[in-house]
Write an enzyme that holds these catalytic residues in place. Structure first.
Site, short mmCIF file in Angstrom:
data_model
loop_
_atom_site.label_atom_id
_atom_site.label_comp_id
_atom_site.label_asym_id
_atom_site.label_seq_id
_atom_site.Cartn_x
_atom_site.Cartn_y
_atom_site.Cartn_z
N GLY A 158 35.59 54.16 29.52
CA GLY A 158 34.36 54.94 29.33
C GLY A 158 33.56 55.09 30.60
N ASP A 159 33.54 54.06 31.43
CA ASP A 159 32.85 54.13 32.72
C ASP A 159 33.43 55.25 33.58
OD1 ASP A 159 31.13 53.04 34.92
OD2 ASP A 159 33.09 52.55 35.79
N ALA A 160 34.75 55.33 33.62
CA ALA A 160 35.41 56.36 34.43
C ALA A 160 35.16 57.77 33.86
CB ALA A 160 36.92 56.08 34.51
N ALA A 208 35.24 50.09 27.47
CA ALA A 208 34.15 50.28 28.41
C ALA A 208 34.67 50.62 29.81
CB ALA A 208 33.26 49.04 28.47
N ASP A 247 31.55 58.69 34.63
CA ASP A 247 31.40 58.94 36.06
C ASP A 247 31.93 60.32 36.43
OD1 ASP A 247 30.56 57.87 38.68
OD2 ASP A 247 32.71 58.02 39.16
#
Length: 136
Positions: A17-19, A14, A22
Site C-alpha cells: 500500500g505504501d508503494a 501496508a 507513493d
C-alpha cells in the site's frame, strides 16, 4: 466468503500500500501541480508522511468512509506488531499510517480498482483541504 487478499499479513499489505500510494501521489503532483524537480520530493512528503496519513485515517474513520471489511483490514494494520521503529513520529501516528496503507494494499491485491481509486482520490482531497487550512 474470505478473499485471498485478506489472508496476507497486514504489514505485508501496508508494504504494498505504501508503494501504491507513493506512485499515485507522484503521478498527481507531476500532472496537476507542475512542480520544479527539486520541489517534487518535498511536496510528495506532504501527502505520504505518517502524520498526514494518520490525519487522513482519523478523518475517514470519523466519516464512516470504510466498509466493514476495510475497517477490519484497517484495524489489523493499525494493531499489527511491527519490528521496525517509527521514524520521526510517535508510535500511534505510525500505526494509523500503517493501517491506512494496509487498506490500500488490500484493495490493490484484491483487484478492487474502482474502490482503490475512490480511496486514493479521497486521500488527495483530504491532504489538499489540510494544506489550504494550514495556509489560511
Amino acid at each position: 466468503m474470505v478473499n485471498e487478499a485478506s489472508l496476507y499479513n497486514p504489514l505485508t499489505l501496508a508494504y504494498l500500500g505504501d508503494a501504491v500510494l507513493d506512485l499515485h501521489v507522484r503521478n498527481y503532483i507531476v500532472r496537476e501541480k507542475n512542480r520544479k524537480p527539486n520541489e517534487l520530493h518535498r511536496y510528495a512528503t506532504f501527502f505520504v508522511s505518517a502524520k498526514s496519513q494518520a490525519q487522513t485515517f482519523d478523518a475517514l474513520v470519523e466519516s464512516h468512509f470504510f466498509t466493514d471489511e476495510e475497517m477490519d483490514i484497517l484495524m489489523r494494520g493499525r494493531n499489527a506488531k511491527s519490528h521496525t521503529k517509527a521514524k520521526s513520529t510517535d508510535v500511534v501516528t505510525y500505526k494509523k499510517s500503517t493501517g491506512l496503507e494496509a487498506v490500500i494494499g488490500y484493495l490493490h491485491l484484491n483487484n478492487e480498482d474502482e474502490r482503490l481509486q475512490i480511496l486514493l482520490a479521497e486521500i488527495i482531497d483530504q491532504c489538499e483541504k489540510r494544506g489550504k487550512d494550514e495556509h489560511k
